[in-house]
Design an enzyme around this catalytic site. Structure first.
Site, mmCIF file in Angstrom:
data_model
loop_
_atom_site.group_PDB
_atom_site.id
_atom_site.type_symbol
_atom_site.label_atom_id
_atom_site.label_comp_id
_atom_site.label_asym_id
_atom_site.label_seq_id
_atom_site.Cartn_x
_atom_site.Cartn_y
_atom_site.Cartn_z
ATOM 1 N N HIS A 189 0.796 -1.230 0.000
ATOM 2 C CA HIS A 189 0.000 0.000 0.000
ATOM 3 C C HIS A 189 0.828 1.280 0.000
ATOM 4 O O HIS A 189 0.287 2.367 -0.150
ATOM 5 C CB HIS A 189 -0.942 0.005 1.211
ATOM 6 C CG HIS A 189 -2.032 -1.018 1.110
ATOM 7 N ND1 HIS A 189 -3.310 -0.700 0.727
ATOM 8 C CD2 HIS A 189 -2.018 -2.363 1.298
ATOM 9 C CE1 HIS A 189 -4.049 -1.805 0.704
ATOM 10 N NE2 HIS A 189 -3.280 -2.831 1.053
ATOM 11 N N ASP B 130 3.294 9.645 -0.746
ATOM 12 C CA ASP B 130 2.124 8.881 -0.334
ATOM 13 C C ASP B 130 1.887 7.774 -1.338
ATOM 14 O O ASP B 130 1.974 8.025 -2.541
ATOM 15 C CB ASP B 130 0.895 9.811 -0.300
ATOM 16 C CG ASP B 130 -0.055 9.466 0.827
ATOM 17 O OD1 ASP B 130 -0.097 8.298 1.217
ATOM 18 O OD2 ASP B 130 -0.747 10.380 1.322
HETATM 19 P P1 ADQ Z 1 -3.044 6.231 4.924
HETATM 20 O O1 ADQ Z 1 -1.652 6.688 5.075
HETATM 21 O O2 ADQ Z 1 -3.807 6.062 6.169
HETATM 22 O O3 ADQ Z 1 -3.136 4.884 4.052
HETATM 23 P P2 ADQ Z 1 -5.016 7.584 3.074
HETATM 24 O O4 ADQ Z 1 -4.936 6.889 1.774
HETATM 25 O O5 ADQ Z 1 -5.202 9.053 2.919
HETATM 26 O O6 ADQ Z 1 -3.738 7.380 3.982
HETATM 27 O O7 ADQ Z 1 -6.239 7.001 3.867
HETATM 28 C C1 ADQ Z 1 -6.666 7.566 5.059
HETATM 29 C C2 ADQ Z 1 -8.120 7.150 5.354
HETATM 30 O O8 ADQ Z 1 -8.411 7.542 6.695
HETATM 31 C C3 ADQ Z 1 -9.104 7.836 4.450
HETATM 32 O O9 ADQ Z 1 -10.100 6.932 4.043
HETATM 33 C C4 ADQ Z 1 -9.704 8.941 5.328
HETATM 34 O O10 ADQ Z 1 -11.058 9.197 5.087
HETATM 35 C C5 ADQ Z 1 -9.529 8.393 6.734
HETATM 36 N N1 ADQ Z 1 -9.292 9.517 7.672
HETATM 37 C C6 ADQ Z 1 -8.319 10.416 7.630
HETATM 38 N N2 ADQ Z 1 -8.429 11.307 8.634
HETATM 39 C C7 ADQ Z 1 -9.520 10.953 9.324
HETATM 40 C C8 ADQ Z 1 -10.191 11.485 10.487
HETATM 41 N N3 ADQ Z 1 -9.758 12.568 11.145
HETATM 42 N N4 ADQ Z 1 -11.269 10.849 10.910
HETATM 43 C C9 ADQ Z 1 -11.721 9.749 10.265
HETATM 44 N N5 ADQ Z 1 -11.148 9.216 9.174
HETATM 45 C C10 ADQ Z 1 -10.063 9.800 8.713
HETATM 46 C C11 ADQ Z 1 -2.195 3.973 3.454
HETATM 47 C C12 ADQ Z 1 -1.147 4.596 2.520
HETATM 48 C C13 ADQ Z 1 -1.852 5.430 1.448
HETATM 49 C C14 ADQ Z 1 -2.834 4.549 0.681
HETATM 50 C C15 ADQ Z 1 -3.752 3.797 1.628
HETATM 51 C C16 ADQ Z 1 -4.609 2.761 0.897
HETATM 52 O O11 ADQ Z 1 -0.227 5.393 3.252
HETATM 53 O O12 ADQ Z 1 -0.908 6.000 0.548
HETATM 54 O O13 ADQ Z 1 -3.632 5.381 -0.160
HETATM 55 O O14 ADQ Z 1 -3.001 3.109 2.633
HETATM 56 O O15 ADQ Z 1 -3.810 1.861 0.189
#
Ligand code: ADQ
Length: 464
Positions: A169, A375
């Protein structure tokens, strides 16, 4: 631990069963019952698991030790117990102080400690034992992410005919960077136990192919030779549950809440940042760019407000606690310099929200400022673009999502002046153009839908 009956229905493909292996379970077990985890992984994998004879294997988390032994829930869950000391080395150590910074190119943060690697090996062995206990001939095993790089090979050695898929990921760095790891070869060999290895982008897939070639594995196009078998490497981007976010985008109650939120901002325009509080997400740099923007474009003072949401994350790791202090400090400085009786330029929310609440923020925001320094993908960018009706997405060109979201306003997150300038441009873009960009973005996001992602991956695994 059984959370429900096995074999709830038939899948599209002819697998006997499916075993998903990930560090985290798709829900947390609390004394009150299972609480679903928010985020891409659970959304993407639960439907396919529910449609088959599915088992999810995950680490048992500290807070779950007091949870009831069996809870009614949607899937069969098997938890791997890990002694406290091993957990620290495997999770807080090797996963989050070696692999995470290395793969995101934060080389100065990498702490090459041998004892971390030993715990990482031990925990991967524990996972292998658990998987082999539940695996039956014909079951497909789908392993997730950087916590379990050694697992595919451990499984392959003990069950040579097992079908194994793996999805990474986070970014796979250039081979020159990966080679910094003294255990690089073992990790690549571990991963090559899989039949199909997926990444978010073509760039990461190519980086992995070059890394494998560096360690002497013959590479032919998208395949790597490992003894008498081949492992296939593929870009297979994971997006969001579009049906869910379409509903959130149309929910009249959320629309009402969003207007209330905009009213609270008290400014003509609302700018939004949403991230886990992680140094890779570029929150600090974004705040500095916003400060630069307020200095360089004084015409926007009093007319814009930035809402920055930061979710508490990995609070047991020192670097994350330090980051929190630095962010608090810059938030204080911006407020100290710009706050007026009639204008709050910045609001900072250090908390977790429900998906409905996040959608409220998305719908209220005129601009989303998503500027990670690196990311794997970044699902927040997709969620915003899919939910917003006329907003502008300013997106880092160092997020995997930038490979797909071509109609976003792309920026280099390290270039503070450039971010400030693009923010000004996004704010000045007429609504017609913003809507046109969003329409194209939504089509692209539709193609990455999370609910069909796992089915498509498993279909490729069948033919790999
Ligand atoms: P993350 O680093 O966690 O994931 P991201 O892809 O942005 O990053 O996903 C975060 C998730 O958490 C989103 O669905 C978002 O809605 C949720 N979220 C963020 N802040 C929040 C809050 N305050 N309250 C509730 N929910 C919140 C890792 C990798 C990424 C990759 C994903 C999926 O680092 O690059 O996109 O996995 O493979």
């Amino acid at each position: 631990m059984t959370l429900g009956p096995r074999g709830l229905g038939k899948g599209i493909l002819e697998f006997v069963g499916l075993i998903i292996v990930a560090n985290r379970a798709p829900f947390r077990l609390t004394p009150e019952g299972p609480v679903p985890a928010v985020g891409g992984l659970a959304t993407a994998l639960l439907p396919v698991l529910e449609a088959r004879e599915g088992t999810w294997v995950a680490a048992r988390e500290e807070e779950e030790r007091r949870a009831p032994a069996a809870v009614k829930g949607p899937v069969h869950l098997e938890l791997v117990s890990i002694p406290e000391k091993e957990w620290r080395g495997y999770y807080g150590g090797f996963s989050n102080r070696i692999l995470w910074p290395l793969c995101h190119y934060f080389l100065e943060r990498v702490e090459l400690k041998r004892e971390f690697y030993r715990d990482y090996q031990r925990v991967n062995w524990r996972f292998a034992d658990k998987v082999l206990k539940v695996w039956r001939e014909g079951d497909v095993v789908f392993v997730q992410d950087y916590h379990l790089l050694l697992l595919p090979r451990l499984l392959r050695e003990r069950a040579p005919r097992m079908r194994i898929g793996f999805f990474y990921h986070i970014p796979w760095p250039s081979s020159g960077v990966f080679r910094i790891l003294p255990w690089g070869r073992a990790l690549v060999e571990g991963l090559l136990g899989a039949d199909l290895i997926g990444f978010h982008t073509q760039e990461y897939a190519e980086n992995f192919l070059r890394t494998a070639a560096y360690y002497g594995f013959p590479v032919k196009e998208d395949r790597i030779r490992v003894g008498d078998r081949w492992a296939r490497v593929k870009a297979h981007p994971l997006g969001i549950d579009t049906e869910r976010f379409r509903n959130l985008a149309q929910d009249p109650h959320i629309g009402l809440q969003a207007r209330g939120l905009k009213h609270l901002a008290g400014t003509e325009r609302l700018i939004l940042g949403v991230d886990r509080l992680d140094y890779t997400k570029g929150i600090l740099e974004r705040l500095l760019a916003y400060e630069r923007f307020l200095q360089s474009y004084p015409q926007w003072r009093g007319r814009v407000s930035l809402f920055q949401i930061a979710t508490p994350s990995r609070t047991s790791v020192g670097a994350y606690r330090e980051l929190k202090r630095s962010v608090d400090e810059v938030v204080g400085r911006i407020l100290g310099n710009f706050l007026r009786a009639d204008w709050v330029p910045l609001r900072y929310f250090y908390q977790t929200y429900t998906q409905e609440e996040l959608a409220t923020f998305y719908r209220a925001a005129d601009v989303a400022l998503i500027t990670p320094l690196r990311d794997g993908m970044n699902l927040v960018a997709l969620e915003y673009a899919y939910t917003s009706d006329s907003g502008a997405l300013v997106l880092s060109n160092l997020a995997g999502a930038a490979q797909y979201l071509k109609e976003a306003f792309l920026v280099n997150p390290y270039d503070l002046e450039g971010v400030a300038q693009t923010l000004d441009q996004a704010l000045r873009t007429p609504v017609g153009e913003r809507r046109e960009r969003l329409t194209s973005l939504k089509q692209r996001i539709q193609a990455l839908d999370a609910k069909t992602w796992a089915e498509r991956f498993l279909a490729s695994l069948e033919t790999a």
